[in-house]
Structures are given as structure tokens and as C-alpha cells.
Design a protein around this motif. Structure first.
Motif, PDB file in Angstrom:
ATOM      1  N   PRO A  70      -6.714 -89.698  -9.041  1.00 35.39           N
ATOM      2  CA  PRO A  70      -7.170 -89.152  -7.761  1.00 35.39           C
ATOM      3  C   PRO A  70      -6.001 -88.974  -6.808  1.00 35.39           C
ATOM      4  O   PRO A  70      -4.930 -89.586  -6.986  1.00 35.39           O
ATOM      5  N   PRO A  71      -6.146 -88.169  -5.772  1.00 36.78           N
ATOM      6  CA  PRO A  71      -5.053 -87.929  -4.833  1.00 36.78           C
ATOM      7  C   PRO A  71      -4.707 -89.185  -4.029  1.00 36.78           C
ATOM      8  O   PRO A  71      -5.520 -90.108  -3.888  1.00 36.78           O
ATOM      9  N   ASP A  72      -3.508 -89.175  -3.462  1.00 39.33           N
ATOM     10  CA  ASP A  72      -3.013 -90.338  -2.730  1.00 39.33           C
ATOM     11  C   ASP A  72      -3.894 -90.693  -1.539  1.00 39.33           C
ATOM     12  O   ASP A  72      -3.971 -91.872  -1.152  1.00 39.33           O
ATOM     13  N   TRP A  73      -4.535 -89.705  -0.911  1.00 44.06           N
ATOM     14  CA  TRP A  73      -5.323 -90.016   0.282  1.00 44.06           C
ATOM     15  C   TRP A  73      -6.542 -90.888  -0.026  1.00 44.06           C
ATOM     16  O   TRP A  73      -7.149 -91.465   0.879  1.00 44.06           O
ATOM     17  N   LEU A  74      -6.853 -91.038  -1.306  1.00 47.22           N
ATOM     18  CA  LEU A  74      -7.957 -91.916  -1.682  1.00 47.22           C
ATOM     19  C   LEU A  74      -7.513 -93.370  -1.901  1.00 47.22           C
ATOM     20  O   LEU A  74      -8.358 -94.266  -2.003  1.00 47.22           O
ATOM     21  N   ASP A  75      -6.214 -93.609  -1.968  1.00 44.89           N
ATOM     22  CA  ASP A  75      -5.718 -94.956  -2.282  1.00 44.89           C
ATOM     23  C   ASP A  75      -6.213 -96.031  -1.316  1.00 44.89           C
ATOM     24  O   ASP A  75      -6.643 -97.112  -1.757  1.00 44.89           O
ATOM     25  N   PRO A  76      -6.161 -95.816   0.018  1.00 44.26           N
ATOM     26  CA  PRO A  76      -6.637 -96.877   0.918  1.00 44.26           C
ATOM     27  C   PRO A  76      -8.107 -97.233   0.694  1.00 44.26           C
ATOM     28  O   PRO A  76      -8.473 -98.413   0.710  1.00 44.26           O
ATOM     29  N   LEU A  77      -8.942 -96.228   0.452  1.00 44.32           N
ATOM     30  CA  LEU A  77     -10.356 -96.496   0.212  1.00 44.32           C
ATOM     31  C   LEU A  77     -10.553 -97.254  -1.094  1.00 44.32           C
ATOM     32  O   LEU A  77     -11.289 -98.247  -1.144  1.00 44.32           O
ATOM     33  N   LEU A  78      -9.877 -96.823  -2.152  1.00 38.85           N
ATOM     34  CA  LEU A  78     -10.040 -97.492  -3.436  1.00 38.85           C
ATOM     35  C   LEU A  78      -9.545 -98.930  -3.379  1.00 38.85           C
ATOM     36  O   LEU A  78     -10.141 -99.832  -3.983  1.00 38.85           O
ATOM     37  N   GLY A  79      -8.476 -99.170  -2.633  1.00 38.70           N
ATOM     38  CA  GLY A  79      -7.981-100.531  -2.486  1.00 38.70           C
ATOM     39  C   GLY A  79      -8.968-101.419  -1.743  1.00 38.70           C
ATOM     40  O   GLY A  79      -9.161-102.589  -2.097  1.00 38.70           O
ATOM     41  N   LEU A 128     -18.970 -93.727  -6.368  1.00 34.72           N
ATOM     42  CA  LEU A 128     -17.894 -92.949  -5.763  1.00 34.72           C
ATOM     43  C   LEU A 128     -17.163 -92.178  -6.854  1.00 34.72           C
ATOM     44  O   LEU A 128     -16.802 -92.747  -7.898  1.00 34.72           O
ATOM     45  N   ALA A 129     -16.919 -90.888  -6.613  1.00 36.04           N
ATOM     46  CA  ALA A 129     -16.284 -90.058  -7.639  1.00 36.04           C
ATOM     47  C   ALA A 129     -15.355 -89.030  -6.996  1.00 36.04           C
ATOM     48  O   ALA A 129     -15.511 -88.658  -5.830  1.00 36.04           O
ATOM     49  N   TRP A 130     -14.379 -88.579  -7.799  1.00 32.26           N
ATOM     50  CA  TRP A 130     -13.423 -87.553  -7.395  1.00 32.26           C
ATOM     51  C   TRP A 130     -13.762 -86.258  -8.115  1.00 32.26           C
ATOM     52  O   TRP A 130     -13.872 -86.229  -9.349  1.00 32.26           O
ATOM     53  N   TRP A 131     -13.934 -85.187  -7.349  1.00 33.84           N
ATOM     54  CA  TRP A 131     -14.275 -83.880  -7.920  1.00 33.84           C
ATOM     55  C   TRP A 131     -12.960 -83.177  -8.247  1.00 33.84           C
ATOM     56  O   TRP A 131     -12.429 -82.418  -7.460  1.00 33.84           O
TER      57      TRP A 131
END
Length: 229
Positions: A5-14, A124-127
Motif C-alpha cells: 500500500p502507499p506510504d500515506w497509509l502507514d500511520p493508520l496501519l501502524g 480495511l483494504a487498499w484498492w
């Protein structure tokens, strides 16, 4: 093939690594009982428009939650392997989403909806490969939209709604859709966890007209202090 997934999702996934049901709702999820179901929280990205989330609007003629915006999803079938399988199957049936275009990232804590006795797992999923989607059954789904995160967090589009029952929860008014109830509660928490939320006036309260207000579908107000391409 695994797609990062893109980097902008990292804070949420963490942050999701330590997420609890209490982060989303004041209602304790029963240890047993309730009908298992799942919804797909599908995040995508449009060139030049930034991240977005897929939301559908239920048909006005439905018996339950008529006209309400919602994530794609529904009750589990016996053949579903898990909550992710339920969410992807339902999204395919409702808006013709290709499961192969999606990378599942996480299953969130189970949340109880007392009015229907559903126990819902948000997935939660990444399109990673967006494609046109549309209502497959207009009698059930009236509209499908990709709502930009930038518009969801715009303070001008934020408010709380008061249900005739007295329930108050967060809401978003974006692109002609008033998103409230369970869907808005989950979105509200995820936007905070992802670091995207902006300050907004919690004193702005909109009354839901009795004729247009089905029973609130969850107590997801714990964090609140009171074809598409």
C-alpha cells in the motif's frame, strides 16, 4: 502477488495494531450471539485528488436503513472463509467490485449493532487497481461514490447529527451525501487514527427529520464527545 500500500497509509496501519472495539464504540461486543457480518472500508487514490473511500447509498425503498450511506457489506454466508471473504463477496454483489483489484490490509475489531443484533467486522483494504463500479441491483443500492478524504476532513463538511431518539453522533456532508450512524462512526475513528482529521466545530448539530431517520445503527460515537471511477 503482494502489493504494498502507499506510504500515506502507514500511520493508520501502524495504529491499527493496537486498535480495540472501544476505540470505535461505547457498546461492548457480546462474547457470543449476534449475526456475523462484515463491511469493506475500501481506500483508493485518484491522480491529483488524493485518497478516497468507497461508499454506497442504499435504496430509499429498503425496509432497513433506507437511503442511508454505508460501506459495502452484509451478513456472512456459510461458505465465506472469513470476514474478508464476506466483505469482498458483498461488495461484488452490491457494486460489481472485482475482488482481484483489492488488497486486504486488516480486519478491525468486531462491533455490535444492537438495533439489528449484527456483529460487524470492518475490513480495511487498499484498492490497488481501481475500476468503474455501479449498483448491481438498483432496488438495493441507489448510488455509489468515492468520497475524497480531503473533503471528509474539511471542517465545513463536518457536523454531528441528532436522531429523534436522542442519539447523537458524528456525520459528514460530502457530495450530496449525509454520512452518519455506523459508517460515520467508523470513518471518524479511522481518520483520527490515520492522522488526517482536522479540528471541526462539534457545536454544529443537525437534526435528522423523523421521516428520514431510521434507527441509528450503532453507538459508534465514543470518539465524538457527545458508474464511479
Amino acid at each position: 502477488m503482494t502489493r504494498r500500500p502507499p506510504d500515506w497509509l502507514d500511520p493508520l496501519l501502524g495504529r491499527l495494531g493496537t486498535a480495540r472495539a472501544e476505540d470505535f464504540t461505547r457498546l461492548a461486543t457480546p462474547e457470543s450471539g449476534g449475526r456475523e457480518s462484515a463491511v469493506l472500508v475500501l481506500l483508493g487514490e485518484e491522480p491529483g485528488a488524493g485518497p478516497d473511500v468507497l461508499v454506497l447509498q442504499r435504496a430509499a425503498t429498503l425496509r432497513n436503513h433506507a437511503g442511508q450511506p454505508a460501506f459495502p457489506g452484509g451478513a456472512a454466508d456459510p461458505e465465506d472463509a472469513d470476514a474478508s471473504a464476506t466483505a469482498l463477496r458483498e461488495a461484488n454483489e452490491e457494486v460489481d467490485l472485482d475482488p482481484a483489484s483489492v488488497t486486504v490490509l486488516a480486519e478491525l475489531p468486531k462491533l455490535w449493532i444492537p438495533v439489528s443484533d449484527f456483529v460487524v467486522t470492518p475490513v480495511l483494504a487498499w484498492w490497488h487497481t481501481p475500476h468503474p463500479v455501479h449498483p448491481r441491483e438498483p432496488a438495493e443500492v441507489a448510488h455509489v461514490a468515492r468520497l475524497p478524504v480531503a473533503e471528509l476532513v474539511d471542517p465545513e463538511n463536518r457536523m454531528r447529527v441528532r436522531h429523534p431518539s436522542g442519539w447523537i453522533g458524528p456525520a459528514f456532508s460530502v457530495r450530496g451525501m449525509l454520512v452518519w450512524g455506523f459508517t460515520a462512526g467508523v470513518l471518524n475513528t479511522l481518520l483520527e487514527m490515520g492522522g488526517w482529521a482536522r479540528p471541526w466545530p462539534r457545536s454544529r448539530v443537525v437534526e435528522l427529520p423523523p421521516a428520514a431517520a431510521p434507527a441509528p445503527s450503532a453507538g459508534t460515537d465514543a470518539v465524538d464527545e457527545s458508474p464511479v471511477r
